[in-house]
Structures are given as structure tokens and as C-alpha cells.
Design an enzyme around this catalytic site. Structure first.
Site, PDB file in Angstrom:
ATOM      1  N   CYS A 129       0.831  -1.207   0.000  1.00 23.26           N
ATOM      2  CA  CYS A 129       0.000   0.000   0.000  1.00 23.26           C
ATOM      3  C   CYS A 129       0.864   1.254   0.000  1.00 23.26           C
ATOM      4  O   CYS A 129       0.592   2.209  -0.729  1.00 23.26           O
ATOM      5  CB  CYS A 129      -0.931  -0.016   1.212  1.00 23.26           C
ATOM      6  SG  CYS A 129      -2.072   1.390   1.270  1.00 23.26           S
ATOM      7  N   CYS A 164      -6.273  -3.825   6.984  1.00 20.97           N
ATOM      8  CA  CYS A 164      -7.387  -2.881   6.968  1.00 20.97           C
ATOM      9  C   CYS A 164      -8.559  -3.367   6.139  1.00 20.97           C
ATOM     10  O   CYS A 164      -9.713  -3.038   6.428  1.00 20.97           O
ATOM     11  CB  CYS A 164      -6.916  -1.513   6.481  1.00 20.97           C
ATOM     12  SG  CYS A 164      -6.477  -1.444   4.725  1.00 20.97           S
TER      13      CYS A 164
END
Length: 371
Positions: free
Chosen positions: A101, A197
Site C-alpha cells: 500500500c 485494513c
């Protein structure tokens, strides 16, 4: 200086944005919408992609008096992070999606768009420090060792670091929360996000099974003797002990651990803890925060986000990074990152492709094809 502050909706990014405002910069807040179907509320302290988080980020921006926008990067996040995560597990590797990410979203997509819009820097709430060095800006560990996030930033290159800002790197986390409260930020006591997440309930095995389905196979020992069965190699990682469902106990009565994962044969190999010890590893796709080493390198390496710093030597060989550990590490899995440090300075990183038992030279995990 025009600064784009990435605001997740948590306390760290809010205080980071506040510090950039206080420093006199022209700050604009941006929240990244990364989920295609965001939940309205967080599940406990997991995740950072809910509508609640977006609202918290907006309220913090209002308190700071800065412009605020939401950027929908859900399609790119799904392709570059989520799909990559699933594909890595399907190939028998254990990825760290936070590194991906940072590499592909926060310091690639966001930075590229920010520069195109005329911003000079992207500021985040990561716990790491940027310090001047003889060859430019250097990435260093945070002062707060318990919160240090330099490991997941080890994939960044010098150009990205030169356009980044980490305002919290010199501050312990309790002081950050106290500062948030003093500034009137309602997120001062908000729990930290943790785990992955995009798997809000924390059930990684269930998430992977929903994507990859059932792929039954055998759990075997190092001699190939079948000890049990499984519904998919993606449900295991090297070093795992729990959930093996073995029908045959070890002769010595000791627990067994996952030693190797072979999706092609649909086998999971288990054995004693000492068989997990690794002395050497090879990394693919090496990257450097500054100049690449030109000879054998000596320093420390970190193999997990909050793992121990291990003394090691490393060298580049045919585009691969060969790392020799001065003392063994346990449970090192292909797909993880090896991050190199010179003291507190991050030197670079690579993705672990294979490991070896250094005393015999035998390979513990077979190399997998680079993606």
C-alpha cells in the site's frame, strides 16, 4: 510549501496535519477511500476504511481550518494491494499488504496526483524520521521504538522520500494523543487500527477462502508421511503452529510447525521448531532509499514489521539480494520483506524469495517466481 496531508481518520494523521499547519505550510487534507463497499462503522479497532473514518478525518480538517477532499482510489487499491495479497497467498507466499500500500498507493498514486496538482510534499502520520544526509534525505527509525514504522516504508526510493514528510517521527505516541486532545481533535482517544485494513473482522483465512475457494490437500512431515488434510494451502504460513489439525502426534510429543507450503502439490510440510531456523535468504526486487551498496554490506536486517534487528551481511548477485544472518531467525516466510538498516537508517529492502538452513546449505523453502 504546499503540503498534501493524507488523513486516515486516526489520531496520528490528524496531528501530523496539525503540525504541518503550525509550521506555516499551505495544507490540504485528503482522505483515501480504499474500500469499494465501506462499512458505516469500524469493527472494533480494525481497519481504517469505514465511513466513520472519513467523517473523523473531515472533522479534524474542520478543526484545523484546512480544505479537505476524499479521493476514491478503491479500484487501484483493489488491484495493487488486495488482488496482489490474494495472489501471493495462492502462490504460497506471505505478503505484507502495508508495504504494498505504501509503495503503490500512498507514495505512488497519491504522490503522483499531488505533484500533478502542484503540491510539494505528502505528509502522513507514519512513525519514522527523515534526516539530511551526505547524499540527500535519509529514512531513519522513529524515536518511539514501539511505534516505529520505518520497516513498512523501506520500499520507498529517494525521489519519494524527498517529497515526503513524517512529522511524528520524533514524538512518543502518548505525547501525540495528549497533543491531539490539547488541539481539540476528537480522535485523541480513538483506538489505533491494526491487522489488515481490508479484512475488518480479522479473519484472514476466511477472507482468502472466500476468494480462492476450497483446494484440499495433505499435511505431511519432512519424510512425506501424510499426517492430516487441509482445505487450501492459502490458510497457512511458515512458522504457524495452531490450526494444523494433525491426526498423528509427533514421536517425541513436541509440537509441529509449518515448514514449507507448496501450492502446486497442495501440500503443507510440518516439522519441529528447530527446522524453522534460517541462516540465509535470497530477496528479489531489491530497492534502495539512497545509493545501492557496491560491495558486501554489513549492518542489521529486520524481517517483520516489529521484529528484532538481526546482524547480517548482504550482497547483490545477479539482481538478487543474498543475505547471511549472523544468528538464525525462525519462521521466515517467502513473500515477507527483508529491510536493511545501518544503525537507525533504512538502507533498502527486498522481497524474500527463498530461505536456507545455513549450517547445511540445504534450502528450506523453494524459490518462487517473481511477479
Amino acid at each position: 510549501m504546499k503540503v498534501l496531508a493524507a488523513m486516515s481518520g486516526g489520531v496520528d494523521s490528524a496531528v501530523a496535519a496539525a503540525r504541518m499547519v503550525e509550521a506555516g505550510h499551505e495544507v490540504t487534507g485528503v482522505h483515501l477511500a480504499l474500500s469499494r463497499n465501506p462499512q458505516s462503522f469500524r469493527t472494533g479497532a480494525r481497519g481504517c476504511c469505514s465511513r466513520e473514518d472519513a467523517h473523523d478525518a473531515r472533522r479534524a480538517a474542520d478543526v484545523l481550518g484546512i480544505p479537505f477532499y476524499v479521493w476514491d482510489l478503491s479500484e487501484r487499491f483493489a488491484a495493487d494491494v488486495v488482488d496482489d495479497f490474494v495472489a501471493e497467498y495462492a502462490a504460497g507466499r506471505t505478503p505484507n499488504p502495508c508495504l504494498r500500500c505504501n509503495e503503490k498507493i500512498k507514495f505512488s498514486a497519491v504522490l503522483e496526483r499531488g505533484l500533478a496538482l502542484g503540491f510539494d510534499r505528502v505528509a502522513t502520520g507514519h512513525y519514522a524520521r527523515l534526516l539530511p544526509g551526505p547524499d540527500g534525505v535519509e529514512l531513519h527509525r522513529a524515536v518511539d521504538g514501539d511505534k516505529d514504522q520505518s520497516y513498512v516504508l523501506g520500499v520507498l526510493g529517494p525521489e519519494q522520500l524527498a517529497r515526503s514528510a513524517f512529522p511524528l517521527g520524533d514524538t512518543p505516541k502518548p505525547q501525540v494523543r495528549a497533543e491531539a486532545a490539547a488541539r481539540g481533535l476528537l480522535v485523541a482517544d480513538k483506538p489505533d487500527s491494526h491487522d489488515i485494513c481490508f479484512i475488518a473482522d480479522g479473519d484472514t483465512a476466511g477472507f482468502l477462502s472466500s476468494r480462492l475457494g476450497s483446494q484440499p490437500g495433505a499435511v505431511v512431515d519432512t519424510d512425506g508421511t501424510v499426517l492430516g488434510s487441509h482445505e487450501g494451502t492459502h490458510g497457512f504460513t511458515v512458522g504457524q503452529r495452531r490450526g494444523l489439525r494433525l491426526g498423528v502426534p509427533a514421536p517425541d510429543g513436541r509440537p509441529r510447525f509449518v515448514l514449507d507450503i507448496s501450492p502446486a502439490e497442495r501440500t503443507v510440510t510440518v516439522g519441529p521448531r528447530e527446522a524453522l531456523e534460517v541462516r540465509e535468504l535470497e530477496g528479489i526486487r531489491p530497492g534502495w532509499t539512497g545509493q545501492a551498496p557496491v560491495a558486501e554490506w554489513h549492518g542489521t536486517v529486520q524481517l517483520r514489521a516489529h521484529g528484532e534487528a538481526l546482524p547480517a551481511r548482504a550482497e547483490l548477485r545477479d539482481g538478487r539480494l543474498l543475505v547471511r544472518l549472523e544468528r538464525p531467525a525462525s519462521g521466515v516466510a517467502p513473500g515477507q520483506a527483508v529491510v536493511l538498516y545501518d544503525g537507525t537508517r533504512v538502507v533498502g529492502s527486498a522481497t524474500i524469495d527463498s530461505t536456507r538452513h545455513g549450517t547445511t546449505g540445504a534450502r528450506d523453502a523453494q524459490p518462487v517466481a517473481a511477479r
